[in-house]
Scaffold this active site. Structure first.
Site, mmCIF file in Angstrom:
data_model
loop_
_atom_site.group_PDB
_atom_site.id
_atom_site.type_symbol
_atom_site.label_atom_id
_atom_site.label_comp_id
_atom_site.label_asym_id
_atom_site.label_seq_id
_atom_site.Cartn_x
_atom_site.Cartn_y
_atom_site.Cartn_z
ATOM 1 C CD GLN A 218 -1.266 6.219 1.598
ATOM 2 O OE1 GLN A 218 -0.692 7.200 1.142
ATOM 3 N NE2 GLN A 218 -0.650 5.057 1.733
ATOM 4 C CG PHE A 249 1.494 7.104 -5.083
ATOM 5 C CD1 PHE A 249 1.319 5.894 -5.739
ATOM 6 C CD2 PHE A 249 0.928 8.244 -5.632
ATOM 7 C CE1 PHE A 249 0.603 5.825 -6.926
ATOM 8 C CE2 PHE A 249 0.207 8.182 -6.811
ATOM 9 C CZ PHE A 249 0.037 6.966 -7.457
ATOM 10 N NE ARG A 331 9.174 -2.084 4.492
ATOM 11 C CZ ARG A 331 8.557 -3.238 4.253
ATOM 12 N NH1 ARG A 331 8.814 -3.918 3.156
ATOM 13 N NH2 ARG A 331 7.692 -3.728 5.121
ATOM 14 N NE ARG A 363 3.362 1.338 -6.328
ATOM 15 C CZ ARG A 363 2.606 1.428 -7.416
ATOM 16 N NH1 ARG A 363 2.556 2.566 -8.087
ATOM 17 N NH2 ARG A 363 1.894 0.395 -7.829
ATOM 18 C CG PHE A 365 7.918 2.351 4.234
ATOM 19 C CD1 PHE A 365 7.120 3.471 4.428
ATOM 20 C CD2 PHE A 365 8.535 1.781 5.325
ATOM 21 C CE1 PHE A 365 6.942 3.998 5.702
ATOM 22 C CE2 PHE A 365 8.373 2.305 6.599
ATOM 23 C CZ PHE A 365 7.573 3.419 6.787
ATOM 24 C CB ALA A 532 3.719 -2.126 4.429
ATOM 25 C CD GLU A 734 5.301 -0.777 -0.199
ATOM 26 O OE1 GLU A 734 5.542 0.299 0.346
ATOM 27 O OE2 GLU A 734 5.371 -1.868 0.392
#
Length: 783
Positions: A218, A249, A331, A363, A365, A532, A734
């Site tokens: 990714q 993911f 997060r 997914r 995060f 994200a 997400e």
């Protein structure tokens, strides 16, 4: 505002810009089995294969290793260890604490210690499997759980704190003064990404110290940097390409780096192409996954269930190195509020260092781990007050113009929770079904039904400001065909489809004229990870900028050639209209080329308005919020702990959808994946050896088609992004995963029904049959 859903799909070559429910651009290749993944690339002559020798202990000191025994095995061409790496022995994405190959200390069962390069994959794997025979290890005591590490004060990064005080004394004072108080703990397990295509890299030496990598990742730019550092070279020596992944993911954001580095080092040492493709068991044992979380909380609330003060400790199982645990925890802390105004909060996040795989992006995060605990707390508050949990949730919703600022200081200006909730409560028949479930439970002694409504507010942007940027290239060829390349990676989510639609829309051409090519570090430099939920937002905007530049050049040329002004030139339906002249798009392109007009352009986009102070944990980390809600109904067998999802109703906000078909598919997939995390996907480490015992499909249960509910209603909320996102759309990757909270809480509701809703169920996640039975036994014992 109303709920809408796509009705049909257009033919694959119809004229289609944004907003059209088109199929995935590679769908026909997937169906035919001709979509090329890394392992499908024809192997070059002389290709060798690599495998990894793994640590057999969770914690130990590596005294020595006899690699001569490995070199003597059949088919083996080369063996190397940490001491043989020409550059940096590190693949940590943020901190330099993650060795490519173990050097001295062994940190978890499955940590790579040495690499074998052989003529065939079978030879390499058989040789690597002899690791236990050649490693001399002094065993040390492992620390395996986050709570044990927290008790020892053992962390991969310093603690992160987030607080807001509206009364003197803050959250603790607010809790003490509240009419009602609750204290509790919660355990939520991690989750394996279980991408269909495992980790794989194929390294090919190039001239003048060059190295080309085909990598399932990714984050091609990060792979480029890590490989360059491992080889002791510069980034311009390394070329990374990724046409598509068979799923990511988050598991291929940072953790593909180790395998890219090993393949590249092996190729450099042998001067031959080297492929490293992990076996599924090794993939589980080497790589990290979603962080497990433990929570301890205290909450004060009023008679309506409104939260007055919340104090919480969050402890994640980070694993043996930092990886992305810091941003994940940040997060999580920024999503504890979820959809709710929390006036006084005190949050403490600890990333515990354990002798397990280093956990990483997944997914959501950290957002799901932050929000789930608040949903459980509100569920418990409702049960304590004997109120409907839906009403307690609505009592705590963010307002508009008041009660509208998050604990980290960002105003919630685009709040659509009330109308979205009204629409879903009506379409799902929530109130009537709540009564029906109560009536069913009254006459059913063993099977209990549960119903739950949960909302989501999810922030969109990387919480590291400089990552919110993207680039793209658009080429228009003389025949009118168009090629687009951007920095995002395709992992099945449809980013290439959406970006191609954006380009087709801006140039007014048929979708079939546009082709997206492989992500390539030699075309777009310094890209951010596709993560994200920002892929289409960032890369769509960058591609739009490039396309608009070309359109302006073509419009200027058309006005010069046919008269009029450039602003009045219309590009639509595969034609260009200039005053009274209408000509096919390819004709204008050919004429422009002959007049030496530049027909390609780059585009760049950086998300505006973001700011974040990591020390104060304050700022505006998110460009906007996505919203949604779900209602789930389950049936639980209180004798066996088995359960079934009977029906799910989902209403989700994607703004002005770029592609409703893809967005609905993403919502469905995210919901089922989130349901798997919270119900069936249990990770088990042996309490003494530290071996991950659930390291194969035989012991780790992901959801299947049979786990989907027979009634699954998914609709898109009719809305428009208040921010200037790409065509006022919103991210979809997400946020809908959090809608599966409704399944977990519906199970919790059914367990509660076993004791007449008098006892709050101590249900852990995942809610496996064993966990459900334990919770049922607990509520009945306390009733």
């Amino acid at each position: 505002m109303t709920a809408t859903a796509p009705r049909h799909l257009e033919p694959p070559h119809a004229s289609a810009g944004v907003g059209t429910p088109r199929p995935h651009e590679s769908a026909h290749l997937h169906v035919a089995g001709t979509a090329t993944y890394i392992d499908d690339i024809p192997e070059l002559a002389g290709t060798l294969h690599a495998a990894l020798g793994l640590s057999p202990v969770a914690h130990g000191r590596l005294r020595s290793m006899d690699l001569a025994k490995i070199r003597a095995l059949p088919g083996v061409v080369d063996v190397f260890c940490a001491a043989d790496i020409p550059g940096h022995n590190d693949c940590g994405p943020i901190l330099h604490d993650d060795p490519i190959l173990a050097d001295g200390e062994l940190r978890h069962v499955g940590q790579p210690v040495f690499a074998v390069v052989a003529r065939t994959r079978g030879d390499a794997r058989r040789a690597a499997a002899r690791a236990r025979e050649v490693l001399d290890i002094e065993p040390l005591e492992p620390v395996l759980t986050q709570r044990e590490a927290h008790a020892r004060g053992q962390y991969v990064i310093p603690a992160i704190h987030l607080a807001r005080d509206t009364v003197e004394g803050g959250a603790r004072a607010a809790i003490a003064a509240a009419p009602h108080r609750l204290a509790g703990a919660l355990e939520v397990g991690g989750q394996e990404q279980f991408y269909l295509e495992g980790q794989i890299s194929y390294a090919v030496p190039a001239e003048d110290d060059g190295m080309k990598l085909h990598c399932s990742t990714q984050h091609p730019s990060e792979m480029q940097h890590l490989v360059a550092h491992a080889l002791g070279l510069k980034s311009h020596h390394v070329h990374v390409e990724c046409r598509r992944m068979g799923g990511g993911f988050g598991g291929k954001e940072s953790q593909s780096g180790l395998f890219a580095c090993v393949a590249a080092i092996a190729a450099r040492r042998t001067g031959r192409p080297v492929k490293l493709r992990l076996d599924r068991d090794d993939d589980f044992l080497i790589t990290g996954r979603r962080h497990c979380f433990s929570y301890d909380y205290e909450v004060g609330f009023d008679d309506a269930g409104r939260v007055l003060g919340l104090a919480m400790t969050l402890i994640s199982r980070a694993g043996h190195s930092a990886d992305l645990s810091g941003p994940v925890m940040t997060r999580a802390l920024c999503h504890v509020d979820n959809a709710y105004w929390l006036p006084d909060v005190e949050l403490h996040g600890f990333s515990a260092k354990t002798n397990t795989q280093s956990n990483t992006a997944f997914r959501g995060f950290g957002g799901p781990q932050g929000a789930i605990v608040t949903e459980v707390i509100l569920d418990s508050i409702a049960r304590r007050l004997q109120l409907d949990a839906l009403d307690v949730r609505r009592a705590n919703y963010y307002g508009i113009g008041e009660r509208d600022t998050t604990p980290y200081g960002q105003p919630v200006r685009d709040n659509i929770l009330d109308p979205l909730t009204d629409a879903l409560v009506a379409s799902s028949g929530y109130r009537a079904r709540r009564e029906a479930a109560a009536a069913f439970n009254a006459r059913s002694p063993w099977i209990k039904r549960g119903l739950a409504f949960t909302p989501v507010k999810f922030g969109i942007s990387f919480n590291v400001r400089h990552l919110n940027q993207a680039g793209a290239l658009v080429h228009v060829y003389v025949d009118g065909s168009i090629l687009v390349n951007h920095g995002g990676t395709e992992m099945g989510q449809g980013i290439n489809t959406k970006v191609a639609q954006v380009v087709a829309h801006e140039l007014g051409v048929a979708y079939g004229r546009v082709r997206a090519t492989a992500t390539d570090t030699q075309k777009i430099a310094n890209t951010s990870a596709t993560a994200a939920s920002t892929g289409a937002d960032l890369n769509g905007k960058a591609a739009q900028a490039a396309a608009l530049t070309i359109r302006k050049r073509l419009a200027d040329f058309a006005a010069r050639t046919f008269g009029g002004v450039a602003a009045d030139v219309v590009f639509e339906n595969d034609t260009v209209r200039v005053q009274d002249t209408v000509l096919p798009f390819p004709d204008l392109v050919r004429r422009a080329y002959e007049d030496r007009v530049q027909l390609w352009s780059d585009g760049f986009y950086a998300t505006p308005g973001l700011r974040w102070d990591p020390k104060a944990t304050k700022g505006r980390p998110f460009y906007y919020f996505s919203y949604g809600a779900a209602v789930s109904e389950v049936a639980v067998d209180t004798l066996t702990g088995e359960w079934r999802l009977l029906r799910a109703d989902v209403l989700h906000d994607v703004g002005r959808s770029l592609n409703p078909a893809i967005d609905v598919g993403q919502i469905e997939g995210a919901f089922i994946q989130g349901m798997g995390w919270l119900t069936t996907e249990e990770l088990v480490w042996h309490p003494k050896t530290g071996l991950l015992t659930t390291h194969a499909p035989s012991t780790y249960k992901i959801p299947t088609a049979n786990d989907c509910p027979p009634v699954f209603n998914v609709a898109l909320f009719d809305n428009e992004n208040v921010e200037d996102s790409i065509h006022r759309s919103k991210a979809v990757g997400e946020p809908p995963l959090l809608l599966a909270f409704s399944v977990f809480l519906a199970i919790r509701d059914a367990v509660s029904a076993a004791a007449g809703h008098r006892i709050d169920p101590p249900l852990r996640a995942p809610a496996t049959p064993e966990a459900i039975l334990a919770a049922i036994d607990a509520v009945r014992a306390r009733d």
